[in-house]
Every structure is written in structure tokens, then in C-alpha cells.
Design a protein around this motif. Structure first.
Motif, mmCIF file in Angstrom:
data_model
loop_
_atom_site.group_PDB
_atom_site.id
_atom_site.type_symbol
_atom_site.label_atom_id
_atom_site.label_comp_id
_atom_site.label_asym_id
_atom_site.label_seq_id
_atom_site.Cartn_x
_atom_site.Cartn_y
_atom_site.Cartn_z
ATOM 1 N N SER A 94 0.851 -1.190 0.000
ATOM 2 C CA SER A 94 0.000 0.000 0.000
ATOM 3 C C SER A 94 0.886 1.239 0.000
ATOM 4 O O SER A 94 2.012 1.223 0.494
ATOM 5 N N ASN A 152 -6.816 5.758 -6.854
ATOM 6 C CA ASN A 152 -6.221 4.587 -6.214
ATOM 7 C C ASN A 152 -4.905 4.298 -6.927
ATOM 8 O O ASN A 152 -4.676 4.788 -8.033
ATOM 9 N N VAL A 193 -8.894 5.288 -2.485
ATOM 10 C CA VAL A 193 -8.936 3.848 -2.222
ATOM 11 C C VAL A 193 -7.512 3.309 -2.239
ATOM 12 O O VAL A 193 -6.727 3.645 -3.132
ATOM 13 N N ARG A 200 -6.647 0.071 -2.532
ATOM 14 C CA ARG A 200 -6.486 -1.143 -3.340
ATOM 15 C C ARG A 200 -5.968 -0.817 -4.740
ATOM 16 O O ARG A 200 -6.591 -0.064 -5.470
ATOM 17 N N THR A 231 -5.285 -1.270 -8.679
ATOM 18 C CA THR A 231 -5.951 -1.891 -9.825
ATOM 19 C C THR A 231 -5.238 -1.428 -11.096
ATOM 20 O O THR A 231 -4.530 -0.425 -11.090
ATOM 21 N N LEU A 282 -12.829 -0.253 -9.490
ATOM 22 C CA LEU A 282 -13.265 -0.006 -8.116
ATOM 23 C C LEU A 282 -14.784 -0.017 -8.035
ATOM 24 O O LEU A 282 -15.469 0.383 -8.979
ATOM 25 N N GLU A 335 -16.431 1.070 -2.460
ATOM 26 C CA GLU A 335 -15.032 1.389 -2.127
ATOM 27 C C GLU A 335 -14.790 2.890 -2.221
ATOM 28 O O GLU A 335 -14.127 3.476 -1.368
#
Length: 169
Positions: free
Chosen positions: A2, A19, A71, A73, A75, A81, A85
Motif C-alpha cells: 500500500s 487509487n 482507495v 487497493r 488496480t 473499483l 469502495e
């Protein structure tokens, strides 16, 4: 991996990406893909005296700037997303703004902003509503995948934000 929030006290602008992309997550660096226009737009609009590389992201607070994401996460593309989220990310961004109190929060990605905050008709530029006690701006997504905004247009919008911050003192 992260990405770390790059924040601190007294920020002029906290930029908020949508993200991390897969390369950004792998490197632990915001906007790490070479085709991303965030770092060039930041420099060419006058926020930084030289073009920083993603590896120099920790220098941002010395210029009164910070960076986070809606976010965490990673991708390949932001459209992967879920609305949930993004809405959760909006709540987290609001809490982060409340805690660090930047002068301005600038969300880069109008579609993600609309979903995260339930503002279906929001447009690029300053917003009427604040986020916590911070002024709120929405900027275009600087990803190279966003063909609607090329670097000159991004620089102009980032420059308008920088001018507002400078006038506000």
C-alpha cells in the motif's frame, strides 16, 4: 504494497488520487507510471521549482503539498473499483482532511469524486462545499489513459488552483 499518505501539518494542498495503479503499488510511489502527467503538471503549474520524480514524493511537504488516495487497493484501471469502495474512501479522505487541515483538498478524478461524495453533477474546478474545514477542488485524472485532458490543459487547471492558494495566503 500500500502507498503511504504523504501528509503533515500546514499543508497548502492535499492531492488525492483515485487509487494506486499496479506499478505505483509495486514501487510504493504515487503516480509512478511514466505516462502519468501528475508530476509534470505539478512542476509546470508552479507548485514545485523543478519536476520531481515519483521517488521524491517525500519532498512534497517541503513545498506545502501532500498526497493520498481515495482507495488503497491497487488496480490496473480505476473503473475496477466499486461505488462502495469509493464512498468509503470519501469518508476516509474527509477524516484525513479533518485531522491534517490542509488549506485545499484537490481530488484528481471527477468521476471518482462524483461517486465517492454523491455529487453526480460535479465539474472540474473549485467546489462550493468544503471537505472538513478545507476548500475543495476537483481536477482531471492525470493518467495517460485520460485522453480528454492533455498536459497543457492540466497545467492550466493546476495553475488556477495554485493561484487560488497563493491569493488565500
Amino acid at each position: 504494497m500500500s502507498l503511504p499518505d504523504i501528509v503533515g501539518p500546514g499543508l497548502d494542498v492535499l492531492f488525492c488520487g483515485i487509487n494506486p495503479g499496479l506499478l505505483s503499488a509495486a514501487k510504493g510511489q504515487h503516480f509512478a507510471r511514466p505516462g502519468n502527467r501528475f508530476w509534470p503538471a505539478l512542476h509546470l503549474s508552479g507548485f514545485t521549482p523543478r519536476r520531481l520524480s515519483p521517488a521524491e514524493q517525500d519532498e512534497l511537504p517541503t513545498y506545502g503539498l501532500g498526497i493520498t488516495n481515495l482507495v488503497a487497493r491497487p488496480t490496473a484501471k480505476a473503473h475496477e473499483l466499486t461505488p462502495e469502495e469509493l464512498a468509503t474512501g470519501g469518508l476516509k479522505l474527509t477524516a484525513l482532511a479533518r485531522r491534517h487541515r490542509p488549506k485545499v483538498v484537490a481530488v484528481v478524478g471527477v468521476t471518482a469524486y462524483r461517486t465517492a461524495f454523491g455529487r453526480k453533477t460535479a465539474t472540474i474546478g473549485p467546489q462550493d462545499e468544503p471537505i472538513a474545514s478545507s476548500r475543495l477542488w476537483v481536477l482531471p485524472n492525470p493518467s495517460g489513459l485520460n485522453a480528454h485532458y492533455q498536459l497543457p490543459a492540466l497545467v492550466e487547471l493546476f495553475g488556477r488552483l495554485r493561484s487560488e492558494v497563493a491569493q488565500a495566503g
